[in-house]
Design a protein around this motif. Structure first.
Motif, PDB file in Angstrom:
ATOM      1  N   VAL A 251       0.834  -1.205   0.000  1.00 22.94           N
ATOM      2  CA  VAL A 251       0.000   0.000   0.000  1.00 22.94           C
ATOM      3  C   VAL A 251       0.864   1.247   0.000  1.00 22.94           C
ATOM      4  N   LEU A 252       1.909   1.241   0.811  1.00 17.18           N
ATOM      5  CA  LEU A 252       2.792   2.411   0.876  1.00 17.18           C
ATOM      6  C   LEU A 252       3.494   2.621  -0.461  1.00 17.18           C
ATOM      7  N   GLU A 253       3.904   1.534  -1.106  1.00 20.73           N
ATOM      8  CA  GLU A 253       4.569   1.689  -2.402  1.00 20.73           C
ATOM      9  C   GLU A 253       3.592   2.216  -3.448  1.00 20.73           C
ATOM     10  N   LEU A 254       2.356   1.717  -3.431  1.00 21.77           N
ATOM     11  CA  LEU A 254       1.335   2.228  -4.352  1.00 21.77           C
ATOM     12  C   LEU A 254       1.131   3.720  -4.137  1.00 21.77           C
ATOM     13  N   HIS A 255       1.000   4.123  -2.888  1.00 24.25           N
ATOM     14  CA  HIS A 255       0.844   5.541  -2.567  1.00 24.25           C
ATOM     15  C   HIS A 255       2.024   6.360  -3.087  1.00 24.25           C
ATOM     16  N   ASP A 256       3.236   5.862  -2.835  1.00 25.15           N
ATOM     17  CA  ASP A 256       4.428   6.630  -3.214  1.00 25.15           C
ATOM     18  C   ASP A 256       4.544   6.770  -4.735  1.00 25.15           C
ATOM     19  N   ARG A 257       4.212   5.714  -5.467  1.00 24.34           N
ATOM     20  CA  ARG A 257       4.278   5.794  -6.929  1.00 24.34           C
ATOM     21  C   ARG A 257       3.264   6.810  -7.452  1.00 24.34           C
ATOM     22  N   MET A 258       2.052   6.788  -6.896  1.00 26.24           N
ATOM     23  CA  MET A 258       1.040   7.744  -7.335  1.00 26.24           C
ATOM     24  C   MET A 258       1.434   9.167  -6.975  1.00 26.24           C
ATOM     25  N   LEU A 259       1.973   9.347  -5.776  1.00 25.12           N
ATOM     26  CA  LEU A 259       2.409  10.678  -5.352  1.00 25.12           C
ATOM     27  C   LEU A 259       3.525  11.199  -6.244  1.00 25.12           C
ATOM     28  N   GLN A 260       4.467  10.340  -6.614  1.00 26.44           N
ATOM     29  CA  GLN A 260       5.540  10.754  -7.518  1.00 26.44           C
ATOM     30  C   GLN A 260       4.985  11.220  -8.857  1.00 26.44           C
ATOM     31  N   HIS A 261       3.989  10.488  -9.360  1.00 26.72           N
ATOM     32  CA  HIS A 261       3.405  10.876 -10.649  1.00 26.72           C
ATOM     33  C   HIS A 261       2.695  12.224 -10.536  1.00 26.72           C
ATOM     34  N   SER A 263       3.204  14.574  -8.395  1.00 24.01           N
ATOM     35  CA  SER A 263       4.182  15.632  -8.137  1.00 24.01           C
ATOM     36  C   SER A 263       4.881  16.066  -9.419  1.00 24.01           C
ATOM     37  N   ALA A 264       5.017  15.117 -10.358  1.00 18.49           N
ATOM     38  CA  ALA A 264       5.713  15.423 -11.610  1.00 18.49           C
ATOM     39  C   ALA A 264       4.798  16.039 -12.658  1.00 18.49           C
ATOM     40  N   GLU A 269       1.500  22.453  -4.591  1.00 18.31           N
ATOM     41  CA  GLU A 269       1.128  21.528  -3.531  1.00 18.31           C
ATOM     42  C   GLU A 269      -0.379  21.353  -3.403  1.00 18.31           C
ATOM     43  N   ALA A 270      -1.149  22.416  -3.603  1.00 16.69           N
ATOM     44  CA  ALA A 270      -2.599  22.328  -3.427  1.00 16.69           C
ATOM     45  C   ALA A 270      -3.201  21.311  -4.395  1.00 16.69           C
ATOM     46  N   GLN A 271      -2.783  21.363  -5.656  1.00 13.93           N
ATOM     47  CA  GLN A 271      -3.287  20.399  -6.639  1.00 13.93           C
ATOM     48  C   GLN A 271      -2.863  18.980  -6.294  1.00 13.93           C
ATOM     49  N   ILE A 272      -1.609  18.836  -5.922  1.00 17.13           N
ATOM     50  CA  ILE A 272      -1.103  17.502  -5.607  1.00 17.13           C
ATOM     51  C   ILE A 272      -1.858  16.923  -4.416  1.00 17.13           C
ATOM     52  N   LEU A 273      -2.018  17.713  -3.373  1.00 18.68           N
ATOM     53  CA  LEU A 273      -2.696  17.232  -2.171  1.00 18.68           C
ATOM     54  C   LEU A 273      -4.163  16.898  -2.447  1.00 18.68           C
ATOM     55  N   SER A 274      -4.811  17.690  -3.287  1.00 14.06           N
ATOM     56  CA  SER A 274      -6.223  17.437  -3.574  1.00 14.06           C
ATOM     57  C   SER A 274      -6.424  16.094  -4.258  1.00 14.06           C
ATOM     58  N   ARG A 275      -5.414  15.636  -4.994  1.00 15.22           N
ATOM     59  CA  ARG A 275      -5.521  14.348  -5.682  1.00 15.22           C
ATOM     60  C   ARG A 275      -5.097  13.187  -4.785  1.00 15.22           C
ATOM     61  N   ILE A 276      -3.993  13.334  -4.086  1.00 17.09           N
ATOM     62  CA  ILE A 276      -3.433  12.195  -3.363  1.00 17.09           C
ATOM     63  C   ILE A 276      -4.193  11.907  -2.065  1.00 17.09           C
ATOM     64  N   LYS A 295      -6.694  17.234   7.022  1.00 13.35           N
ATOM     65  CA  LYS A 295      -6.478  18.630   7.404  1.00 13.35           C
ATOM     66  C   LYS A 295      -5.166  19.201   6.864  1.00 13.35           C
ATOM     67  N   ALA A 296      -4.265  18.344   6.382  1.00 11.80           N
ATOM     68  CA  ALA A 296      -2.953  18.815   5.932  1.00 11.80           C
ATOM     69  C   ALA A 296      -3.089  19.828   4.801  1.00 11.80           C
ATOM     70  N   ARG A 297      -2.416  20.960   4.937  1.00 16.88           N
ATOM     71  CA  ARG A 297      -2.454  22.015   3.917  1.00 16.88           C
ATOM     72  C   ARG A 297      -1.102  22.199   3.232  1.00 16.88           C
ATOM     73  N   THR A 298      -0.084  21.546   3.752  1.00 14.69           N
ATOM     74  CA  THR A 298       1.243  21.600   3.134  1.00 14.69           C
ATOM     75  C   THR A 298       1.738  20.172   2.938  1.00 14.69           C
ATOM     76  N   MET A 299       2.659  20.017   2.024  1.00 14.69           N
ATOM     77  CA  MET A 299       3.198  18.689   1.776  1.00 14.69           C
ATOM     78  C   MET A 299       3.954  18.177   2.999  1.00 14.69           C
ATOM     79  N   ALA A 300       4.588  19.060   3.736  1.00 16.16           N
ATOM     80  CA  ALA A 300       5.314  18.638   4.932  1.00 16.16           C
ATOM     81  C   ALA A 300       4.356  18.051   5.963  1.00 16.16           C
TER      82      ALA A 300
END
Length: 311
Positions: A251-261, A263-264, A269-276, A295-300
């Protein structure tokens, strides 16, 4: 289109969740699904919705069987969507006659189309004149009451569907309330077309209960259960549940692959967070982790919230 195994496992379409990015990496890292059905394509301003069509035709679909789904309110819209998909090279199309959301139902689309018998017959005639394309249907038992399907069974079967996927609720229920399994059983017995079951399959036991009661099913379609447990399709194929450690790692690897895509390819950050963030919505997360992710508003902050899952 599909292999000759006795029971098919289909990944259901969910708007905003099962896009090409999810389909690609889920197929790559988990597998188990015989086909992924896309969120529905509809007509907007007289043309197929550009963004959805782009997702259906994405190169990311190269590693899985991807079946585009369409939603329409009349035979004219059906023709526009069908022609666009055929022109793009698709030869398998799923007809959404089950969407329960009121804005679509009130316009006669989705489950609302089940009450438009004359339009159903028009679509059946168009399908008859399109022998080089395979069609399937996804339906609800009715709009208000669960036996409405009985009045239109001849029209449904005249569409020569490869299979009919049935969610045993009405449109009014949306995704809540009891499953009308007595009506599903009647549909299963009376249908002259292969039947696929869809609804509340969340683990291996749920799957085994359904196929034990209806051994002649063509397959099952899994939506929220697969989002909540991405390993479910392959667990069904393997006949055993994965360990929690193995499932969490994948699950973590699936998440990370999607997040990488994302992000690229997305901007900011707002667009990326809204999707992931949608990735976690149907998962059973520990403690306040789900709320912290939402509630996260930043990638950090988001990354820190996700890290809490594995502690």
């Amino acid at each position: 289109m599909f292999d000759n195994s006795p029971m098919k496992i289909f990944a259901a379409p969910l708007q905003g969740y099962t896009d090409a990015v999810f389909r690609h990496w889920h197929s790559e890292l988990f597998g188990g699904a015989d086909a992924y059905f896309t969120p529905f394509l509809r007509v907007e301003k007289g043309e197929p919705a550009t963004r959805t069509l782009r997702d259906i035709n994405s190169p990311l679909n190269c590693n899985c069987v991807c079946v585009p789904q369409i939603i329409f309110g009349n035979a004219g819209e059906f023709t526009i969507l069908k022609d666009a998909l055929v022109e793009a090279g698709h030869r398998n199309i799923d007809l959404n006659l089950g969407c329960p959301f009121p804005p679509q139902v009130h316009k006669g689309r989705g489950a609302g189309f089940l009450r438009r018998i004359e339009e159903l017959e028009k679509v059946a005639r168009i399908i008859e004149a399109t022998p080089d394309v395979r069609f399937s249907l996804k339906i609800r038992l009715g709009v208000e009451i669960p036996d409405e399907w009985r009045c239109i069974m001849p029209q449904l079967c005249s569409m020569r569907p490869e299979h009919i996927t049935v969610h045993p609720r009405t449109a009014r229920q949306q995704y809540r309330g009891d499953l009308h399994m007595d009506e599903f059983a009647a549909f299963y017995e009376l249908s002259t077309c292969p039947v696929v079951y869809n609804g509340e399959i969340r683990d291996l036991e749920d799957y085994e209960n359904i196929v034990g009661k209806y051994p002649g099913l063509y397959g099952v379609m899994i939506g929220r259960g697969l989002l909540g447990r991405p390993s479910l399709a392959v667990e069904i194929k393997e006949g055993c549940s994965w360990s929690e450690a193995r499932r969490n790692k994948a699950v973590l690897e699936l998440h990370d692959r999607m997040l990488q895509h994302y992000s690229a390819t997305l901007c900011g950050e707002a667009q990326i967070l809204s999707r992931i963030k949608a990735f976690w919505e149907y998962m059973d997360l520990p403690g306040r982790t789900g709320k912290n992710i939402a509630k996260a508003r930043t990638m950090a902050n988001y990354t820190a919230a996700v890290a809490d899952i594995w502690r």
